[in-house]
Write an enzyme that holds these catalytic residues in place. Structure first.
Site, PDB file in Angstrom:
ATOM      1  N   TYR A 121      40.761  32.891  48.086  1.00 59.12           N
ATOM      2  CA  TYR A 121      39.317  32.731  48.283  1.00 59.12           C
ATOM      3  C   TYR A 121      38.735  31.775  47.215  1.00 59.12           C
ATOM      4  O   TYR A 121      37.677  31.197  47.389  1.00 59.12           O
ATOM      5  CB  TYR A 121      38.593  34.078  48.102  1.00 59.12           C
ATOM      6  CG  TYR A 121      38.627  35.049  49.267  1.00 59.12           C
ATOM      7  CD1 TYR A 121      39.375  34.821  50.416  1.00 59.12           C
ATOM      8  CD2 TYR A 121      37.873  36.232  49.194  1.00 59.12           C
ATOM      9  CE1 TYR A 121      39.383  35.751  51.459  1.00 59.12           C
ATOM     10  CE2 TYR A 121      37.875  37.158  50.235  1.00 59.12           C
ATOM     11  CZ  TYR A 121      38.629  36.915  51.359  1.00 59.12           C
ATOM     12  OH  TYR A 121      38.628  37.836  52.387  1.00 59.12           O
ATOM     13  N   GLY A 122      39.463  31.687  46.098  1.00 57.80           N
ATOM     14  CA  GLY A 122      38.917  31.065  44.885  1.00 57.80           C
ATOM     15  C   GLY A 122      38.410  29.643  45.003  1.00 57.80           C
ATOM     16  O   GLY A 122      37.473  29.274  44.307  1.00 57.80           O
ATOM     17  N   CYS A 169      37.378  41.992  44.396  1.00 55.09           N
ATOM     18  CA  CYS A 169      37.627  40.557  44.291  1.00 55.09           C
ATOM     19  C   CYS A 169      36.441  39.969  43.542  1.00 55.09           C
ATOM     20  O   CYS A 169      35.282  40.142  43.965  1.00 55.09           O
ATOM     21  CB  CYS A 169      37.716  39.969  45.700  1.00 55.09           C
ATOM     22  SG  CYS A 169      37.760  38.173  45.728  1.00 55.09           S
ATOM     23  N   ASN A 170      36.715  39.300  42.440  1.00 56.17           N
ATOM     24  CA  ASN A 170      35.632  38.715  41.646  1.00 56.17           C
ATOM     25  C   ASN A 170      34.928  37.593  42.401  1.00 56.17           C
ATOM     26  O   ASN A 170      33.713  37.469  42.349  1.00 56.17           O
ATOM     27  CB  ASN A 170      36.193  38.151  40.338  1.00 56.17           C
ATOM     28  CG  ASN A 170      36.612  39.239  39.380  1.00 56.17           C
ATOM     29  OD1 ASN A 170      35.876  39.600  38.475  1.00 56.17           O
ATOM     30  ND2 ASN A 170      37.792  39.784  39.573  1.00 56.17           N
ATOM     31  N   THR A 171      35.716  36.784  43.113  1.00 62.30           N
ATOM     32  CA  THR A 171      35.136  35.649  43.836  1.00 62.30           C
ATOM     33  C   THR A 171      34.143  36.153  44.891  1.00 62.30           C
ATOM     34  O   THR A 171      33.015  35.665  44.985  1.00 62.30           O
ATOM     35  CB  THR A 171      36.261  34.823  44.513  1.00 62.30           C
ATOM     36  OG1 THR A 171      37.287  34.595  43.556  1.00 62.30           O
ATOM     37  CG2 THR A 171      35.752  33.519  45.046  1.00 62.30           C
ATOM     38  N   GLU A 198      50.754  36.187  43.485  1.00 65.75           N
ATOM     39  CA  GLU A 198      51.113  36.531  44.882  1.00 65.75           C
ATOM     40  C   GLU A 198      52.618  36.388  45.116  1.00 65.75           C
ATOM     41  O   GLU A 198      53.213  37.150  45.864  1.00 65.75           O
ATOM     42  CB  GLU A 198      50.364  35.625  45.877  1.00 65.75           C
ATOM     43  CG  GLU A 198      48.877  35.944  46.058  1.00 65.75           C
ATOM     44  CD  GLU A 198      48.602  37.165  46.936  1.00 65.75           C
ATOM     45  OE1 GLU A 198      49.399  37.482  47.825  1.00 65.75           O
ATOM     46  OE2 GLU A 198      47.549  37.812  46.704  1.00 65.75           O
ATOM     47  N   CYS A 209      39.457  37.824  37.519  1.00 64.27           N
ATOM     48  CA  CYS A 209      40.028  37.715  38.861  1.00 64.27           C
ATOM     49  C   CYS A 209      40.999  38.881  38.940  1.00 64.27           C
ATOM     50  O   CYS A 209      41.780  39.105  37.998  1.00 64.27           O
ATOM     51  CB  CYS A 209      40.758  36.387  39.036  1.00 64.27           C
ATOM     52  SG  CYS A 209      41.772  36.323  40.535  1.00 64.27           S
ATOM     53  N   THR A 210      40.942  39.623  40.027  1.00 67.30           N
ATOM     54  CA  THR A 210      41.754  40.849  40.080  1.00 67.30           C
ATOM     55  C   THR A 210      43.256  40.556  40.179  1.00 67.30           C
ATOM     56  O   THR A 210      44.065  41.461  40.029  1.00 67.30           O
ATOM     57  CB  THR A 210      41.299  41.752  41.245  1.00 67.30           C
ATOM     58  OG1 THR A 210      41.302  40.979  42.454  1.00 67.30           O
ATOM     59  CG2 THR A 210      39.915  42.306  40.985  1.00 67.30           C
ATOM     60  N   HIS A 211      43.622  39.292  40.412  1.00 65.14           N
ATOM     61  CA  HIS A 211      45.051  38.935  40.373  1.00 65.14           C
ATOM     62  C   HIS A 211      45.553  38.815  38.926  1.00 65.14           C
ATOM     63  O   HIS A 211      46.747  38.947  38.679  1.00 65.14           O
ATOM     64  CB  HIS A 211      45.298  37.590  41.061  1.00 65.14           C
ATOM     65  CG  HIS A 211      45.349  37.650  42.560  1.00 65.14           C
ATOM     66  ND1 HIS A 211      44.228  37.791  43.337  1.00 65.14           N
ATOM     67  CD2 HIS A 211      46.402  37.591  43.423  1.00 65.14           C
ATOM     68  CE1 HIS A 211      44.580  37.793  44.616  1.00 65.14           C
ATOM     69  NE2 HIS A 211      45.895  37.681  44.694  1.00 65.14           N
TER      70      HIS A 211
HETATM   71  N1  DGL Z   1      41.536  38.288  43.435  1.00 61.83           N
HETATM   72  C1  DGL Z   1      40.394  37.512  43.734  1.00 61.83           C
HETATM   73  C2  DGL Z   1      39.392  37.471  42.630  1.00 61.83           C
HETATM   74  O1  DGL Z   1      39.258  38.472  41.956  1.00 61.83           O
HETATM   75  C3  DGL Z   1      40.546  36.285  44.554  1.00 61.83           C
HETATM   76  C4  DGL Z   1      41.590  35.313  44.174  1.00 61.83           C
HETATM   77  C5  DGL Z   1      41.684  34.238  45.232  1.00 61.83           C
HETATM   78  O2  DGL Z   1      41.871  34.594  46.404  1.00 61.83           O
HETATM   79  O3  DGL Z   1      41.531  33.056  44.888  1.00 61.83           O
HETATM   80  O4  DGL Z   1      38.686  36.517  42.439  1.00 61.83           O
END
Ligand code: DGL
Length: 263
Positions: A42-43, A73-75, A152, A184-186
């Site tokens: 999503y970023g 998701c932060n985004t 991922e 970012c949760t990743h």
């Molecule tokens: N995990 C997501 C976040 O916290 C989105 C990362 C992504 O899809 O770019 O922003």
């Protein structure tokens, strides 16, 4: 008492770091997790595109009769939370405010760095959330777009991840921030590597535990807490088997196979 599930979503596996904290803090709750693996990342997408995707996922979770939605998701929290709250009738919480809260509590020198996606950095959501809590805090932002595919693909321990992290974190070290938000949760998936590069004097914070405490308080205040033993149900919008393997590894528990659900 209310045994309806809590819905949690992210673009992919990142939000499972939030699900893991929710599971630990609230073992009675049934949790439904949606990984939008067909649309990750999503970023780098526009606000309009992220809002449209987040709306579709949130509507699906609403159709599962959830009592609360956690935007893990932060985004999506930075770009779409207000739109989601306006358009849906179920209560919805995001991860930015809890992350800002934890960082302001942790910093000693009032210099905070935010690592996030392009979308989160451009939204300045953390800058605003930190300013609300601490006017004189200095905030340094760094977009780290390649961290998402590394997480991922399970590349967090590979030499390539180290090289990329060193490149991204060099200016962050120069900012002299004593607290770094994994915005970012990743990124908690790369926490060991980030901690090693930043050094022991820097505190890394993410939203997971603070958010889990906020959800717990919300459930108690609204008399919505569940009783019994909570279950986890996984959905993915693409490649459910790969998603299930990553989820089981991250959660440290055997879950049922994720259901494929296009939104
Ligand atoms: N995990 C997501 C976040 O916290 C989105 C990362 C992504 O899809 O770019 O922003």
């Amino acid at each position: 008492m209310n045994n309806q599930p809590i819905g949690v979503f992210d673009s992919g596996i990142g939000g499972l770091t939030i699900l893991r904290a929710l599971r630990k803090a609230l073992p009675n709750e049934h949790l439904i997790y949606f990984g939008d693996t067909a649309n990750v990342p999503y970023g780098g997408k526009s606000k309009a595109a992220v809002t449209q995707l987040a709306l579709k996922v949130a509507r699906f979770l609403e159709s599962c009769q959830v009592k609360l939605i956690v935007v893990a998701c932060n985004t999506a929290s930075a770009q779409a939370l207000t739109a989601l709250q306006k358009k849906l009738s179920v209560p919805i919480v995001g991860v930015i405010e809890p992350g800002a809260d934890a960082a302001v509590k942790a910093t000693q020198n009032h210099k905070i760095a935010v690592l996030g996606t392009q979308g989160t950095v451009e939204s300045r959501a953390y800058v605003k959330a930190i300013a609300k809590r601490c006017k004189h805090a200095k905030v340094f932002q760094q977009a780290c777009p390649l961290f998402v595919p590394l997480a991922e693909e399970g590349f967090s321990n590979k030499p390539a991840a180290k090289l990329i992290a060193q490149e991204y974190l060099q200016p962050v070290k120069k900012s002299r921030a004593d607290t770094v938000i994994l915005g970012c949760t990743h990124y908690p998936i790369l926490k060991k590597l980030i901690a090693k590069i930043m050094g022991p004097q820097v505190t890394l914070v993410d939203s997971a535990d603070t958010l889990a405490r906020a959800v717990s308080l919300f459930l108690q205040t609204h008399h919505l807490a569940a009783i019994g033993r909570g279950r986890v149900k996984l959905y993915a919008s693409d490649a459910p088997d790969k998603f299930t393997r990553s989820a089981q590894k991250l959660l440290g528990e055997k879950t049922a196979r994720a259901t494929l659900k296009k939104v």
